[in-house]
Design a protein around this motif. Sequence first.
Motif, short mmCIF file in Angstrom:
data_model
loop_
_atom_site.label_atom_id
_atom_site.label_comp_id
_atom_site.label_asym_id
_atom_site.label_seq_id
_atom_site.Cartn_x
_atom_site.Cartn_y
_atom_site.Cartn_z
N ALA A 162 0.84 -1.20 0.00
CA ALA A 162 0.00 0.00 0.00
C ALA A 162 0.88 1.25 0.00
CB ALA A 162 -0.92 -0.01 1.22
N ALA A 163 0.25 2.38 -0.19
CA ALA A 163 0.93 3.68 -0.15
C ALA A 163 0.59 4.36 1.17
CB ALA A 163 0.49 4.55 -1.31
N ALA A 164 1.60 4.94 1.80
CA ALA A 164 1.41 5.63 3.08
C ALA A 164 1.00 7.08 2.84
CB ALA A 164 2.70 5.58 3.89
N VAL A 165 0.05 7.53 3.65
CA VAL A 165 -0.39 8.93 3.60
C VAL A 165 -0.13 9.52 4.98
CG1 VAL A 165 -2.32 10.50 3.15
CG2 VAL A 165 -2.21 8.29 1.96
N PRO A 166 1.04 10.16 5.16
CA PRO A 166 1.31 10.76 6.47
C PRO A 166 0.49 12.03 6.64
CG PRO A 166 3.12 11.18 4.95
CD PRO A 166 2.14 10.30 4.23
N VAL A 167 -0.15 12.15 7.79
CA VAL A 167 -0.94 13.34 8.12
C VAL A 167 -0.30 13.99 9.34
CG1 VAL A 167 -3.23 14.19 8.75
CG2 VAL A 167 -3.02 12.23 7.21
N ASN A 168 0.02 15.24 9.23
CA ASN A 168 0.66 15.96 10.33
C ASN A 168 -0.15 15.78 11.61
OD1 ASN A 168 1.57 17.95 12.17
ND2 ASN A 168 2.17 19.31 10.50
N ALA A 169 0.48 15.26 12.64
CA ALA A 169 -0.20 14.95 13.90
C ALA A 169 -0.73 16.19 14.61
CB ALA A 169 0.74 14.19 14.83
N LYS A 170 -0.28 17.37 14.18
CA LYS A 170 -0.73 18.61 14.82
C LYS A 170 -1.94 19.23 14.14
CE LYS A 170 3.83 19.57 16.62
NZ LYS A 170 4.99 20.45 16.63
N LEU A 171 -2.43 18.62 13.07
CA LEU A 171 -3.58 19.17 12.37
C LEU A 171 -4.85 19.00 13.19
CD1 LEU A 171 -3.12 18.06 8.64
CD2 LEU A 171 -2.71 20.32 9.64
N HIS A 172 -5.79 19.88 12.95
CA HIS A 172 -7.14 19.78 13.52
C HIS A 172 -7.82 18.56 12.89
CE1 HIS A 172 -11.40 20.71 14.06
NE2 HIS A 172 -11.02 21.48 15.08
N GLY A 173 -8.72 17.94 13.61
CA GLY A 173 -9.43 16.78 13.10
C GLY A 173 -10.12 17.04 11.77
N ARG A 174 -10.66 18.25 11.59
CA ARG A 174 -11.34 18.61 10.34
C ARG A 174 -10.36 18.57 9.17
NH1 ARG A 174 -11.29 23.68 10.18
NH2 ARG A 174 -12.11 23.90 12.28
N TRP A 187 4.44 6.98 -1.11
CA TRP A 187 3.93 7.99 -0.18
C TRP A 187 3.05 8.97 -0.92
CZ3 TRP A 187 9.23 9.30 2.42
CH2 TRP A 187 9.36 8.60 3.62
N LEU A 188 2.05 9.46 -0.23
CA LEU A 188 1.23 10.55 -0.75
C LEU A 188 1.24 11.64 0.31
CD1 LEU A 188 -0.69 11.72 -2.86
CD2 LEU A 188 -2.56 10.49 -1.75
N PHE A 189 2.09 12.63 0.08
CA PHE A 189 2.23 13.76 1.02
C PHE A 189 1.27 14.86 0.64
CE2 PHE A 189 6.36 11.83 1.78
CZ PHE A 189 6.51 12.01 3.14
N TYR A 190 0.74 15.55 1.64
CA TYR A 190 -0.14 16.68 1.39
C TYR A 190 0.55 17.98 1.76
CZ TYR A 190 -4.19 14.24 -0.21
OH TYR A 190 -5.03 13.51 -1.00
N THR A 191 0.36 18.98 0.89
CA THR A 191 0.91 20.31 1.14
C THR A 191 0.19 20.92 2.33
OG1 THR A 191 -0.68 21.39 -0.31
CG2 THR A 191 1.39 20.64 -1.32
N THR A 208 -1.80 26.41 2.70
CA THR A 208 -1.84 27.81 3.15
C THR A 208 -2.52 28.73 2.14
OG1 THR A 208 0.37 28.16 2.27
CG2 THR A 208 0.20 27.62 4.62
N THR A 209 -2.58 28.33 0.87
CA THR A 209 -3.23 29.17 -0.14
C THR A 209 -4.52 28.54 -0.63
OG1 THR A 209 -1.96 28.13 -1.91
CG2 THR A 209 -1.03 30.13 -0.91
N GLY A 210 -5.02 27.57 0.06
CA GLY A 210 -6.24 26.87 -0.32
C GLY A 210 -6.27 25.54 0.38
N THR A 211 -6.94 24.58 -0.22
CA THR A 211 -6.98 23.25 0.39
C THR A 211 -5.69 22.50 0.08
OG1 THR A 211 -8.10 22.37 -1.56
CG2 THR A 211 -9.51 23.10 0.28
N PRO A 212 -5.28 21.60 0.98
CA PRO A 212 -4.05 20.82 0.74
C PRO A 212 -4.17 19.99 -0.53
CG PRO A 212 -4.78 20.60 3.01
CD PRO A 212 -5.88 21.30 2.28
N LYS A 213 -3.04 19.78 -1.16
CA LYS A 213 -2.97 19.00 -2.39
C LYS A 213 -1.98 17.86 -2.18
CE LYS A 213 -4.78 22.65 -4.97
NZ LYS A 213 -5.08 23.43 -3.82
#
Length: 173
Positions: A77-89, A152-156, A159-164
């Motif tokens: 599978a591909a890993a999608v790391p999500v910053n642990a400091k992000l809000h749940g939303r 890996w699928l990293f998300y930006t 800051t200028t819109g929704t993460p990509k």
Amino acid sequence: MNLAHWLARSATAYPRRPALFSGVTPVADYAQFDARARAVAGWLRAQGVAAGDRVALFMPNGPDYLIALYGIWYAGAAAVPVNAKLHGREAAFILRDAGAKLVFVAGSNGAALNAEGDPVTRMDVDGPGYDDLLAHPPLAEPAPREGSDMAWLFYTSGTTGTPKGVIITHDML
């Protein structure tokens, strides 16, 4: 080549060398690290995760993060790391956008997703089911992956819109 081969080779070459630490305390040698990652991979496959599926990590850095990461790769599978400091939303948006089949969470990160309606199945590495997961029959070998397959699928930051999402392949690493 599947990135999980790195761990498999290290476990063969250096089975008793310390591999994972909590602070300065060793918690697993390479053989133990590899066995746990293989168990995660076997469990993921039993949950219906197939090669190419996306599995997220919404948890702070630590030994279980690396065990889950390599388990994801072992399963193909591909890993999608999500910053642990992000809000749940924000995390829920990434999970939905990535098409994650499952998310590994720890501590307050699982609670942060509760308010967002559980966008995907989760495994809490601090919960009672995690010990059972680590006892799951392991995957024997890393799933075959091509160098051009997503690892890996990293998300930006968004800051200028929704993460990509940004794809990182096995060959890129």
